[in-house]
Every structure is written in structure tokens, then in C-alpha cells.
Design an enzyme around this catalytic site. Structure first.
Site, PDB file in Angstrom:
ATOM      1  N   CYS A  99       0.887  -1.163   0.000  1.00  0.00           N
ATOM      2  CA  CYS A  99       0.000   0.000   0.000  1.00  0.00           C
ATOM      3  C   CYS A  99       0.921   1.208   0.000  1.00  0.00           C
ATOM      4  O   CYS A  99       1.496   1.553   1.027  1.00  0.00           O
ATOM      5  CB  CYS A  99      -0.908   0.001   1.228  1.00  0.00           C
ATOM      6  SG  CYS A  99      -1.819   1.551   1.413  1.00  0.00           S
ATOM      7  N   CYS A 102      -0.580   4.281   2.295  1.00  0.00           N
ATOM      8  CA  CYS A 102      -0.630   4.221   3.763  1.00  0.00           C
ATOM      9  C   CYS A 102      -0.237   2.820   4.201  1.00  0.00           C
ATOM     10  O   CYS A 102       0.919   2.438   4.014  1.00  0.00           O
ATOM     11  CB  CYS A 102      -1.998   4.649   4.293  1.00  0.00           C
ATOM     12  SG  CYS A 102      -3.424   3.922   3.460  1.00  0.00           S
ATOM     13  N   SER A 103      -1.170   2.047   4.757  1.00  0.00           N
ATOM     14  CA  SER A 103      -0.803   0.703   5.208  1.00  0.00           C
ATOM     15  C   SER A 103      -1.986  -0.258   5.089  1.00  0.00           C
ATOM     16  O   SER A 103      -2.168  -1.108   5.938  1.00  0.00           O
ATOM     17  CB  SER A 103      -0.280   0.746   6.640  1.00  0.00           C
ATOM     18  OG  SER A 103      -1.252   1.341   7.484  1.00  0.00           O
ATOM     19  N   CYS A 104      -2.803  -0.117   4.026  1.00  0.00           N
ATOM     20  CA  CYS A 104      -3.935  -1.024   3.819  1.00  0.00           C
ATOM     21  C   CYS A 104      -3.427  -2.466   3.793  1.00  0.00           C
ATOM     22  O   CYS A 104      -2.451  -2.775   3.092  1.00  0.00           O
ATOM     23  CB  CYS A 104      -4.649  -0.711   2.505  1.00  0.00           C
ATOM     24  SG  CYS A 104      -5.370   0.948   2.491  1.00  0.00           S
TER      25      CYS A 104
END
Lengths: 193, 96
Positions: A99, A102-104
Site C-alpha cells: 500500500c 498508507c498501510s492497507c
């Protein structure tokens, strides 16, 4: 590494939660339930889904069609979770999940993302030099296998269905699941018998 | 809700930079603006995150999985490698 949160951020969080509850956006119970289900989730869930797909053609078809339903079929509650998509590795293509924004991460079936998944280095490099990133993991792909980087940018969360390793003929789903690591479920590693 | 683009169709990501005009929340990676790819499949329709992020009423917009040739994005890499990204319809335009 995780540090104990500062008193200031704890106080800020308390005020934020109180505001959400006061406005009727959430209840304390909903928050507790969500924390409990996130804490319960771990890569073992994803590993069991992969192992079942390796041994059950019907389940494999369901997993590829609708990852959320396939997770529910393993007893995972997907209520409130984003849709889950599953990426099928083949002799021709290997998937790597990142991702960049962000940090999906497919938390419902893999739990909390590892530290490196959220690092700026991984996020920047996975799309730009995926093969160098894989090499640093000791992951070498056979000739003729293309890398398909999946940048998880929006509503879906993505999990990899790796190929079943050679030498596992006759293994049951429980034994197969033990080969499927967290890293294999996002494609930085391959399952090894 | 069905969108304007079909699987296999060539599309271009708009070369737009709303972040230069003011506060916004964008799910279209910078490295894809102005780039061409191919729709792999429609993924349904979801409330527009650019409005959701600001608690504004958010209309559902079609979302697509779009595949890009990886080496041509960076002028390096291995031929045949690709990048697959979820993109909302209002960021895509057809190519002539």
C-alpha cells in the site's frame, strides 16, 4: 518498535472516543468488539484459507470469487471489514502486495501488519524495484514468472493465494497450512515444503 | 452501478494534482498521474473517499482494477512485470 503511548496521546484518544460516543457514531461496546476481533486475527487464518484452497477445488473457486465469503466460511466475521480480494499466483505470475499510500492490509484474515509493511522504504521500493525487494527476502522466482505488484489504494484488501509447493502430495490441509507464512500471504516469500 | 469502462479497455489516469490547490484526500498514487493502463476488471462502486475523508456526503463511484506496465513507469525493471492498482472512475479517461 512499539513504545508505550504518551500520557498526552492517551488523553487525546480518550477525548476523541468520548466525542464519538457522545455524537452516537460508535458505542464503547462496538470499539471493544472491534479491538477483540482484530487482536484475534492472525496469519493463521489466511494460511488455513490457502491450505483449504489447495485441497478443495470448490473452496478455491469461492476464495477467488469472493474472499470475504471464503473467510466467513472459515468462521471469520467479516462484518464491517472491507471487501477481501484474493490474487492467484500461477506458473506465469507472482503477486506482491503493497500500500504505497498508507498501510492497507487484509487485517481481518492476517491480523496486524508487520512493521516493515508500513515502512516508507517498502512502500516506495515495492512498486519501483519489486525484484530487488524480493531478492532481499531471499525470494527468487523461476524464469518466465512475471511480477505483478498490487498497490492496495482503495476499498479492497488483497491477499495472495500462492502456488502449492512441490513435494506436498498427500499432505492434509492442516500440514499444508503450516507452510503458509504471513510473508507468503502478501507475496514477499514463497511457501516451501 | 455500472461504470463507463470495461475489462480490457485502455485508460489514462488524469494528470491532475488537486493537492496543489488545497486540502484534499486522494487515493490515486502520484506516480500514476498521466499514465496509461488497461482495465483488468470493474470492482464495484464505493463512496468517494475524497468526500468521505471530510465527512461530506459521498456519492458512490465505480472502482476499477487497472494494470500498468511496470518498467515503463520507472524506466527500469523487468519486461513483463506489471502494477495493478484500484482507481476510481473520475480519475480515468478513455484513450483515443
Amino acid at each position: 518498535m512499539a513504545h508505550a503511548p504518551s500520557a498526552e496521546s492517551v488523553a487525546l484518544l480518550d477525548r476523541f472516543v468520548a466525542a464519538l460516543v457522545a455524537k452516537g457514531v460508535l458505542t464503547e461496546d462496538q470499539i471493544a468488539t472491534q479491538i477483540a476481533s482484530t487482536d484475534r486475527a492472525s496469519p493463521e487464518i489466511g494460511a488455513r484459507m490457502v491450505a483449504r484452497a489447495w485441497t478443495d477445488a470448490e473452496y478455491r473457486a469461492l476464495l477467488l470469487r469472493d474472499g470475504g465469503q471464503a473467510a466467513e466460511a472459515m468462521g471469520v466475521s467479516m462484518a464491517g471489514a472491507p471487501p477481501l480480494g484474493v490474487l492467484e499466483d500461477t506458473d506465469k505470475v507472482h503477486h506482491l502486495v503493497v500500500c504505497t499510500l498508507c498501510s492497507c492490509y487484509p487485517r481481518a484474515v492476517l491480523g496486524y501488519p508487520p512493521h516493515w509493511y508500513k515502512s516508507a522504504a517498502y512502500r516506495a521500493r515495492a512498486v519501483r524495484e519489486p525484484r530487488a525487494v524480493l531478492a532481499e527476502w531471499g525470494t527468487t522466482l523461476p524464469d518466465g514468472v512475471a511480477v505483478k505488484v498490487v498497490d492496495s489504494t482503495a476499498d479492497f484488501r488483497w491477499m495472495v493465494l500462492p502456488q502449492r509447493p512441490a513435494g506436498t502430495e498427500g499432505w492434509d490441509a492442516g500440514r499444508l497450512a503450516s507452510l503458509v507464512t504471513r510473508d507468503a500471504l502478501v507475496g514477499v516469500a514463497l511457501p516451501r515444503a | 452501478m455500472s461504470g463507463s469502462f470495461q475489462a480490457g479497455q485502455r485508460v489514462r489516469v488524469k494528470r491532475d494534482f488537486p493537492e496543489l490547490r488545497g486540502p484534499c484526500h486522494i487515493r490515486t498514487p502520484h506516480y500514476l498521474r498521466g499514465r496509461e493502463g488497461v482495465v483488468e476488471r470493474p470492482l464495484g462502486a464505493y463512496p468517494n473517499p475524497e468526500d468521505l475523508a471530510f465527512a461530506r456526503p459521498a456519492a458512490k463511484v465505480p472502482l476499477y482494477h487497472v494494470r500498468f506496465d511496470q518498467p515503463s513507469l520507472w524506466n527500469e525493471g523487468a519486461a513483463g512485470d506489471t502494477v495493478l492498482v484500484e482507481l476510481y472512475e473520475h480519475w480515468l479517461e478513455g484513450t483515443a
